[in-house]
Design an enzyme around this catalytic site. Sequence first.
Site, short mmCIF file in Angstrom:
data_model
loop_
_atom_site.label_atom_id
_atom_site.label_comp_id
_atom_site.label_asym_id
_atom_site.label_seq_id
_atom_site.Cartn_x
_atom_site.Cartn_y
_atom_site.Cartn_z
N GLU A 1 0.83 -1.21 0.00
CA GLU A 1 0.00 0.00 0.00
C GLU A 1 0.86 1.26 0.00
O GLU A 1 1.95 1.29 0.58
CB GLU A 1 -0.93 -0.01 1.22
CG GLU A 1 -1.93 -1.14 1.12
CD GLU A 1 -3.03 -1.09 2.18
OE1 GLU A 1 -4.19 -1.29 1.80
OE2 GLU A 1 -2.73 -0.87 3.36
N CYS B 1 6.46 -5.18 15.79
CA CYS B 1 6.09 -4.21 16.82
C CYS B 1 4.65 -4.49 17.25
O CYS B 1 3.78 -4.77 16.43
CB CYS B 1 6.21 -2.78 16.28
SG CYS B 1 7.91 -2.38 15.81
N CYS C 1 6.55 -6.98 7.18
CA CYS C 1 7.62 -6.46 8.02
C CYS C 1 8.06 -7.58 8.96
O CYS C 1 7.24 -8.38 9.41
CB CYS C 1 7.14 -5.26 8.83
SG CYS C 1 8.49 -4.40 9.68
N CYS D 1 3.49 8.50 1.29
CA CYS D 1 4.02 7.54 2.25
C CYS D 1 4.26 6.22 1.52
O CYS D 1 3.32 5.60 1.01
CB CYS D 1 3.02 7.38 3.39
SG CYS D 1 3.55 6.20 4.63
N CYS E 1 -1.34 5.85 10.06
CA CYS E 1 -0.09 5.19 10.49
C CYS E 1 -0.41 3.86 11.15
O CYS E 1 -1.27 3.77 12.02
CB CYS E 1 0.62 6.03 11.55
SG CYS E 1 1.08 7.64 11.01
N CYS F 1 1.42 -2.51 15.70
CA CYS F 1 1.39 -2.21 14.26
C CYS F 1 0.68 -3.30 13.49
O CYS F 1 0.96 -4.49 13.66
CB CYS F 1 2.80 -2.03 13.74
SG CYS F 1 2.86 -1.64 11.98
N1 SAH Z 1 9.60 0.38 10.19
C1 SAH Z 1 9.72 1.81 10.11
C2 SAH Z 1 8.78 2.39 9.08
C3 SAH Z 1 7.32 2.29 9.44
S1 SAH Z 1 6.84 3.91 9.79
C4 SAH Z 1 9.53 2.40 11.48
O1 SAH Z 1 9.23 1.66 12.40
O2 SAH Z 1 9.76 3.59 11.66
C5 SAH Z 1 5.31 3.77 10.42
C6 SAH Z 1 5.16 4.64 11.67
O3 SAH Z 1 3.85 4.42 12.19
C7 SAH Z 1 6.13 4.19 12.74
O4 SAH Z 1 6.51 5.26 13.56
C8 SAH Z 1 5.26 3.26 13.51
O5 SAH Z 1 5.78 3.00 14.77
C9 SAH Z 1 3.94 3.97 13.51
N2 SAH Z 1 2.81 3.08 13.80
C10 SAH Z 1 2.76 1.76 13.63
N3 SAH Z 1 1.56 1.26 14.02
C11 SAH Z 1 0.85 2.31 14.46
C12 SAH Z 1 -0.49 2.46 14.95
N4 SAH Z 1 -1.30 1.41 15.06
N5 SAH Z 1 -0.91 3.69 15.27
C13 SAH Z 1 -0.08 4.76 15.11
N6 SAH Z 1 1.18 4.69 14.63
C14 SAH Z 1 1.63 3.48 14.31
#
Ligand code: SAH
Length: 367
Positions: free
Chosen positions: A95, A119, A115, A108, A342, A122
């Site tokens: 996406e 985390c 991935c 974005c 995000c 996420c």
């Molecule tokens: N792997 C990289 C790139 C992904 S960026 C990284 O971790 O930075 C995506 C951003 O959205 C990251 O800061 C991630 O932590 C955040 N993110 C992931 N899941 C989320 C959620 N459910 N709500 C808000 N932010 C989230």
Amino acid sequence: MTDTRKINLLDLNRQDMGAFFVNQGEKAFRASQLLKWLHQQGSADFAGMTNLSKALRDRLEQVAEVRMPEIVTAQHSADGTRKWLLRLEDGNCIETVFIPEDDRGTLCISSQVGCSLNCSFCSTARQGYNRNLTVGEIIAQLRVACLELGLPQADSRVISNVVMMGMGEPLLNFDNVVRAMDLMMDDFAYGLSKRRVTLSTAGIVPAIYQLRDACDVSLAVSLHAPSDALRDELVPVNRKYPIAELMQACRDYAATAPRRRITFEYVMLQGINDSLEHARQLVQVLRDVPSKLNLIPFNPFPGSPYQVSPREVIDRFRDLVLDAGIVTVTRRTRGDDIDAACGQLAGKVQDRTRRSHRFIVPETRLQ
Ligand code: SAH
């Protein structure tokens, strides 16, 4: 049918393309001409590339092509955010999200299919991991967006910023991501300013040092917790690269690009990382790194184990950090009605890790 023996020209940055032309017995400067056709004009039709000789155009037909992902769905949010689901040649889907704002537009971009970092907050993590994206698949997301937004020429007023914040961990796909970012910043391709290309990482420490030497883009770091105990839980890669080492790498990165601050991302999870004590600890962690803090209200997804912190809690947290002199903004949630916010990007991953099997989500949305 695409012929995979042909070279995909979208895989080549200027340097690679120069080498490609030299191999064809041509001059390296042809690369600039071809990049303009491909990325600024959005053209893939060799016959129409009239500043190249007829012989060269014929040669290109034989050895090269432009392979683009297929648009499966194009969604439009009430707030103007757009999301494209793109199918790659192997059937995996990724996406890409476009977020228009008054004075700029941010695209974005994803860097991997799924991935591997897992985390806990996420949605992409739930899908497991399949593979790295190629250079062509990364830059194609920008090319698709330009074409879809009706920009025959890459127009830096419409797409002014690119963030490597989609699916995947960009620093685990280092070479391809760096090459694709070269194209984003190349005047013969997309010509974005280096301040407007941001790579976001969960904190792959050795790769942050490598990035410092390889290219000059803005760095964002997904911190999310001020202590190792909590960060180990939320961002498991912290067990390998703990906060002190991460901060050292950030200080070093900031020192090589003076006057540029590192953006720290911090997702606000109710009752988990959002207390004033966490805020105080965070101020200590960020104390000697030139930083900006981006608070991200948690975006829920089906089966997610967290709640977003209430607005007042986020505001109090922000005020404490602001009072300590750290520039802090709360990220506005965009595109959540089309699951484009995000952490909500999911795509369609042929999971190799079998992690997705552990998260069978009941179809609550159908009720
Ligand atoms: N792997 C990289 C790139 C992904 S960026 C990284 O971790 O930075 C995506 C951003 O959205 C990251 O800061 C991630 O932590 C955040 N993110 C992931 N899941 C989320 C959620 N459910 N709500 C808000 N932010 C989230």
